[in-house]
Write a protein that holds these residues in place. Structure first.
Motif, mmCIF file in Angstrom:
data_model
loop_
_atom_site.group_PDB
_atom_site.id
_atom_site.type_symbol
_atom_site.label_atom_id
_atom_site.label_comp_id
_atom_site.label_asym_id
_atom_site.label_seq_id
_atom_site.Cartn_x
_atom_site.Cartn_y
_atom_site.Cartn_z
ATOM 1 N N GLY A 211 2.616 10.080 -5.259
ATOM 2 C CA GLY A 211 1.516 9.815 -4.343
ATOM 3 C C GLY A 211 0.371 9.189 -5.107
ATOM 4 O O GLY A 211 0.412 9.043 -6.324
ATOM 5 N N GLY A 212 -0.676 8.817 -4.376
ATOM 6 C CA GLY A 212 -1.847 8.276 -5.043
ATOM 7 C C GLY A 212 -2.214 6.889 -4.553
ATOM 8 O O GLY A 212 -1.353 6.078 -4.219
ATOM 9 N N GLU A 213 -3.520 6.640 -4.532
ATOM 10 C CA GLU A 213 -4.053 5.377 -4.067
ATOM 11 C C GLU A 213 -4.593 4.579 -5.258
ATOM 12 O O GLU A 213 -4.938 5.144 -6.297
ATOM 13 N N ALA A 214 -4.705 3.267 -5.074
ATOM 14 C CA ALA A 214 -5.380 2.474 -6.091
ATOM 15 C C ALA A 214 -6.886 2.687 -6.005
ATOM 16 O O ALA A 214 -7.541 2.979 -7.009
ATOM 17 N N TYR A 231 -0.647 -3.865 -7.154
ATOM 18 C CA TYR A 231 0.799 -3.970 -7.107
ATOM 19 C C TYR A 231 1.427 -2.579 -7.171
ATOM 20 O O TYR A 231 1.175 -1.800 -8.097
ATOM 21 N N SER A 232 2.244 -2.263 -6.185
ATOM 22 C CA SER A 232 3.112 -1.082 -6.167
ATOM 23 C C SER A 232 2.382 0.233 -6.379
ATOM 24 O O SER A 232 2.901 1.138 -7.026
ATOM 25 N N ALA A 233 1.164 0.369 -5.821
ATOM 26 C CA ALA A 233 0.567 1.699 -5.759
ATOM 27 C C ALA A 233 1.504 2.587 -4.940
ATOM 28 O O ALA A 233 2.069 2.136 -3.944
ATOM 29 N N ASN A 234 1.662 3.839 -5.356
ATOM 30 C CA ASN A 234 2.660 4.687 -4.698
ATOM 31 C C ASN A 234 2.397 4.810 -3.201
ATOM 32 O O ASN A 234 3.319 4.737 -2.396
ATOM 33 N N GLY A 263 3.168 1.169 -1.339
ATOM 34 C CA GLY A 263 3.649 2.183 -0.412
ATOM 35 C C GLY A 263 5.141 2.421 -0.380
ATOM 36 O O GLY A 263 5.608 3.413 0.180
ATOM 37 N N TRP A 264 5.926 1.549 -1.018
ATOM 38 C CA TRP A 264 7.372 1.671 -0.865
ATOM 39 C C TRP A 264 7.982 2.793 -1.685
ATOM 40 O O TRP A 264 9.132 3.156 -1.485
ATOM 41 N N ARG A 265 7.219 3.377 -2.625
ATOM 42 C CA ARG A 265 7.748 4.520 -3.370
ATOM 43 C C ARG A 265 7.252 5.847 -2.791
ATOM 44 O O ARG A 265 7.516 6.906 -3.326
ATOM 45 N N ARG A 266 6.495 5.774 -1.726
ATOM 46 C CA ARG A 266 5.987 6.981 -1.090
ATOM 47 C C ARG A 266 7.140 7.717 -0.403
ATOM 48 O O ARG A 266 7.860 7.143 0.422
ATOM 49 N N PRO A 267 7.337 9.016 -0.700
ATOM 50 C CA PRO A 267 8.486 9.720 -0.120
ATOM 51 C C PRO A 267 8.351 9.994 1.370
ATOM 52 O O PRO A 267 9.329 10.295 2.036
ATOM 53 N N SER A 268 7.138 9.919 1.916
ATOM 54 C CA SER A 268 6.955 10.058 3.353
ATOM 55 C C SER A 268 6.333 8.776 3.884
ATOM 56 O O SER A 268 6.124 7.833 3.141
ATOM 57 N N THR A 292 4.262 -4.978 1.904
ATOM 58 C CA THR A 292 3.680 -3.645 1.879
ATOM 59 C C THR A 292 4.293 -2.807 3.001
ATOM 60 O O THR A 292 4.693 -3.327 4.040
ATOM 61 N N ARG A 293 4.347 -1.490 2.768
ATOM 62 C CA ARG A 293 4.813 -0.602 3.834
ATOM 63 C C ARG A 293 3.673 -0.441 4.849
ATOM 64 O O ARG A 293 2.623 0.093 4.507
ATOM 65 N N PHE A 294 3.880 -0.940 6.031
ATOM 66 C CA PHE A 294 2.913 -0.928 7.123
ATOM 67 C C PHE A 294 1.790 -1.944 6.907
ATOM 68 O O PHE A 294 1.519 -2.391 5.798
#
Length: 417
Positions: A211-214, A231-234, A263-268, A292-294
């Motif tokens: 988890g975590g934001e930039a 790039y690729s923040a969780n 967002g693509w490595r976010r488990p939810s 990006t996811r969403f």
């Protein structure tokens, strides 16, 4: 080189480390390499190296200026916290950036998400903080009951919290983060709880294990965010919230940023690009979302301020799943004059060098990538420049004026080369 290392080792071993000891680097002895623990202030001179052997504190009413080319080397056993009760001015240059880092030996895949030092934690008494051409990397350690930040009631003041690269908390303070890089952190890159703020021309990547934001902003913030690449923040590139109910209400103006593969490595499924919630006033213009996811997503139970404006953003998804998650709905916020398609591959931004054909890349970032736009990009000429910024006239910090950059007529953080 061996002689220099020997002297550095002798300097470290000569210090008796006690909880309130003053550092051996201060205004009078800052012209050369050294080590530090406890209280620090003064000037760390151009090109020097400072080994941080334990938690350090810039006391209230004092300042530390770090000149270009300085290396701040964190001890990976002590996992120091860099606490700012006074002021911090990290003033690097493009040719000679400042580095808050660890020994190169530890920069491996096994330590990809850092956890090897705490972060820069600015207490409510910190009036001014500048990071200019500064690299923060391989931090984000987890607090314990014995952590100085926990004992001092800083950040979330409890054990078990993953520290951000930067926490700032003065409602009346001034925070400038420009031309800097934050990478290889366990969770959030920044967690900001107030102040007059400019974030511009920064790079964020390889952050967030689960988890975590930039960039994470809460109530009390008046911020201009521009020309940043994430790039690729969780989870999200930007989390914009008025949580905490501090005055002033959080008002964030985010424009001309590029977000890729976030967002693509976010488990939810919570967020993935920009998340808005809790009555934040958010104006979002000229941002480029690639794989990006969403799209921009709201908390439907605690939505944004109705005065928020979203306009002139571009969305690109290589596959249909991604494109479908951009479409306006109850929780995906639509805007005006958006460049948004309905089919996979619509609105290819035509980056100079980036493999857009794979929407789910690893968190590893390549310095060879170039997110400038090629001729014919649909992002060219689609930006809006007529909105008002908080800090166009500038914020004066330590005698220098920092202004939020003017918006561009293109979408994203970079135009053509």
């Amino acid at each position: 080189m061996k002689i220099k290392q020997l002297f550095a080792a002798l300097a470290i071993s000569a210090i008796t480390f006690t909880g309130c000891e003053k550092a051996n680097i201060d205004a009078d002895t800052s012209s050369s390499d050294g080590s530090a623990i406890g209280e620090i202030s003064g000037v760390w001179a151009k090109g020097s190296t400072h080994v941080i052997e334990g938690d350090v504190i810039i006391p209230e009413g004092k300042s530390l200026t770090i000149e270009e080319g300085v290396t701040v080397l964190m001890d990976t056993v002590a996992k120091p916290e860099f606490i700012v009760q006074g002021n911090l001015y990290a003033l690097g240059t493009a040719e000679n950036p400042i580095k808050f880092t660890v020994n190169d030996f530890y920069k491996t895949d096994a330590h990809k998400f850092g956890k090897m030092w705490g972060g820069i934690l600015a207490a409510p008494t910190c009036a001014e903080l500048v990071l200019d051409h500064t690299i923060l990397e391989y931090g984000g350690a987890t607090t314990s009951d014995g952590s100085t930040s926990v004992k001092m009631g800083l950040y979330k003041h409890k054990a078990g919290e993953n520290l951000p690269a930067l926490w700032f908390s003065n409602l009346n303070g001034k925070l400038i983060v420009v031309n800097s890089t934050i990478r290889n952190f366990q969770e959030d890159c920044t967690y900001i709880e107030g102040g007059k703020i400019i974030f511009a021309n920064n790079t964020f990547y390889t952050t967030g294990v689960t988890g975590g934001e930039a960039m994470n902003f809460k109530s009390g913030c008046l911020a201009d965010l521009a020309y940043n690449i994430v790039y690729s923040a969780n989870t999200n590139a930007l989390k914009l919230s008025n949580s905490g109910d501090r005055t002033p209400q959080a008002y964030i103006i985010a424009y001309n940023n590029t977000m890729v593969n976030t967002g693509w490595r976010r488990p939810s499924a919570k967020g993935g690009s920009i998340w808005i919630e809790s009555n934040v006033h958010a104006d979002i213009y000229n941002n480029l979302f690639a794989n990006t996811r969403f799209g921009i997503k709201r908390d439907t139970k605690a939505p944004e301020d109705t005065r928020s404006v979203i306009s002139n953003n571009l969305y690109y998804g290589y596959d249909q799943t991604t494109v479908d998650q951009f479409q306006p709905s109850k929780d995906i916020v639509g805007g005006k004059n958006e460049v948004i398609g309905t089919k996979a591959g619509d609105n290819d931004p035509k980056f100079v060098n980036y493999p857009v054909a794979n929407p789910v890349l690893s968190p590893d970032f390549s310095l060879t990538w170039d997110f400038h736009l090629q001729s014919g990009s649909p992002a060219l000429g689609k930006g809006i420049t007529t909105f008002t910024r908080h800090h166009a006239a500038g914020i004066t910090v330590n005698g220098l004026v920092y202004s939020s950059p003017a918006p561009a007529t293109y979408i994203g953080a970079f135009g053509t080369n």
